[in-house]
Design a protein around this motif. Structure first.
Motif, short mmCIF file in Angstrom:
data_model
loop_
_atom_site.label_atom_id
_atom_site.label_comp_id
_atom_site.label_asym_id
_atom_site.label_seq_id
_atom_site.Cartn_x
_atom_site.Cartn_y
_atom_site.Cartn_z
N VAL A 61 0.87 -1.18 0.00
CA VAL A 61 0.00 0.00 0.00
C VAL A 61 0.91 1.22 0.00
N VAL A 62 0.80 2.05 -1.05
CA VAL A 62 1.67 3.20 -1.23
C VAL A 62 0.84 4.48 -1.16
N PHE A 63 1.36 5.47 -0.45
CA PHE A 63 0.62 6.71 -0.19
C PHE A 63 1.44 7.92 -0.65
N ASP A 64 0.76 8.90 -1.28
CA ASP A 64 1.38 10.16 -1.68
C ASP A 64 0.58 11.30 -1.07
N PRO A 65 1.12 12.00 -0.06
CA PRO A 65 0.36 13.07 0.61
C PRO A 65 0.26 14.37 -0.20
N PHE A 66 1.03 14.48 -1.30
CA PHE A 66 0.92 15.62 -2.21
C PHE A 66 0.68 15.06 -3.60
N VAL A 67 -0.45 14.41 -3.78
CA VAL A 67 -0.66 13.51 -4.91
C VAL A 67 -0.76 14.23 -6.25
#
Length: 401
Positions: free
Chosen positions: A159-165
């Motif tokens: 599961v990969v997350f980008d907080p400034f997507v």
């Protein structure tokens, strides 16, 4: 090794190095010292082979190539040459530097090795931003996106997350490797694909220009979890380790503004009350605060061994490794530079979670003497444009001569 090469969109090929040198003589000496027991398996009489030659920053004539191959006659090749379908392929690699206007007569470095596997450089072209359905002013280049996914060790079912997507460019490269992806962004229009288009000759975004459509374009929609409108300075997740990797490119204040919700006065009041109220207006989000929040978020929400990969803009004349933000829960793995201009660059920072997050870790940076050094990031925008202004003035002065 061949399986690993499939994860490398930036690698051209992988070789088993048999010899190297600064000159042909050094290369031949190195080859003669290579253990024969490691060579013999690929030189047997019942095998076929061919030898390739490639020069970086220089074009060799066919005559020069043949001369270099003939010079390897001391190697005990017993098999037959097969140019179309050989069992074993060997390469001579010659490096003539990086300056096309100053190519040396002789190579700076020479290598000889056995080819093992090719990378997936075709990914860079097939995922090119030029043909992507939904792009923005700062959509990440496909090559850099895959570099970041590799640094994050992204694999299937992560599961990969980008907080400034933004437009989701970094989600695409992770989804390509089978990871489930999600992100947040403070810009409502970007998350929902609304407003003005970034493409030339297109005024407004179309009805299906959004992050989900981008993943659908590459057959990766099944890996898309969601993108939320959210302020990166405020926590929205439940407690616990949620993500295998956080891969992101925070805004620097150059082409995209650095913003968070709330005015400075209201943020101070909310802090005094100890409450988090919804405030619709936005204020400046200093770069030092962005990185503090990012590292804290990674320390809290990454699984143990999970990786944080992000870009850190720097003003080159003042750069030292001390300005790289640190955190007690995160270990610095790598620090790579990409030049932006004569006076600015950005560093690709990779960190790995090595310690479980505790509440006291949230403010550890405030006790660190280096926190003053981090504040220097806040003036990156001014230093960036001061350099641009000086360059323009210099060019205008030279044109007047």
């Amino acid at each position: 090794m061949c399986k690993q090469s499939n994860n490398h969109g930036i690698s051209r090929s992988i070789f088993e190095l048999w010899g190297q040198g600064k000159s042909a003589e050094e290369l031949y000496t190195s080859l003669k010292n290579y253990p024969m027991e490691k060579m013999v398996l690929y030189l047997q009489s019942n095998s076929t082979y061919k030898i390739h030659i490639h020069a970086f920053n220089k074009t060799l004539t066919q005559e020069e190539k043949i001369k270099r191959i003939d010079a390897l006659e001391f190697l005990p090749f017993e098999g037959k040459v097969n140019l179309k379908n050989p069992q074993h392929i060997f390469w001579i690699l010659e490096d003539y530097g990086m300056d096309p206007n100053n190519i040396p007569e002789e190579p700076l470095d020479l290598y000889f090795g056995r080819w093992i596997a090719d990378g997936q450089r075709e990914l860079i072209e097939s995922y090119s931003v030029k043909r992507r359905h939904f792009i923005g002013n700062t959509s990440m280049d496909a090559c850099l996106s895959f570099i970041m996914a590799n640094h994050g060790r992204v694999k299937a079912n992560d599961v990969v997350f980008d907080p400034f997507v933004g437009t989701g460019g970094l989600l695409i490269s992770s989804a390509h490797f089978g990871a489930y992806v999600c992100g947040t962004d403070i810009d409502y229009n970007t998350v929902h694909g609304l407003g003005k288009a970034s493409r030339k000759n297109q005024k407004w975004r179309g009805p299906d220009e959004n992050i989900r459509a981008n993943l659908r374009q590459y057959g990766l929609e099944k890996y898309y979890l969601d993108a939320l409108v959210s302020d990166a300075s405020k926590p929205i997740w439940r407690k616990g380790m949620l993500f295998d990797a956080i891969i992101t490119d925070p805004p620097y204040g150059i082409r995209e503004a650095t913003r968070r919700t709330g005015s400075q006065k209201e943020i101070l009041k909310a802090t005094e009350r100890g409450t988090e109220n919804h405030i619709s207006i936005s204020s400046n989000y200093h770069l030092s605060d962005i990185f503090f929040d990012l590292l804290n978020s990674a320390a809290e929400y990454l699984v143990m061994g999970g990786r944080l990969v992000y870009w850190l803009p720097v003003y080159k004349p003042e750069y030292t490794e001390e300005i790289i933000p640190r955190h007690p829960c995160l270990k610095l793995i790598s620090n790579c530079e990409q030049m932006l201009s004569s006076h600015t660059s950005r560093r690709l920072i990779t960190m790995e979670k090595v310690k479980e997050f505790e509440d006291k870790d949230q403010y550890s940076h405030l006790l660190d003497y280096q926190s003053l050094l981090y504040k220097g990031h806040n003036s990156f925008r001014e230093k960036y444009f001061s350099g641009v202004t000086k360059r323009i003035a210099k060019e205008e002065k030279e044109n007047q001569k």
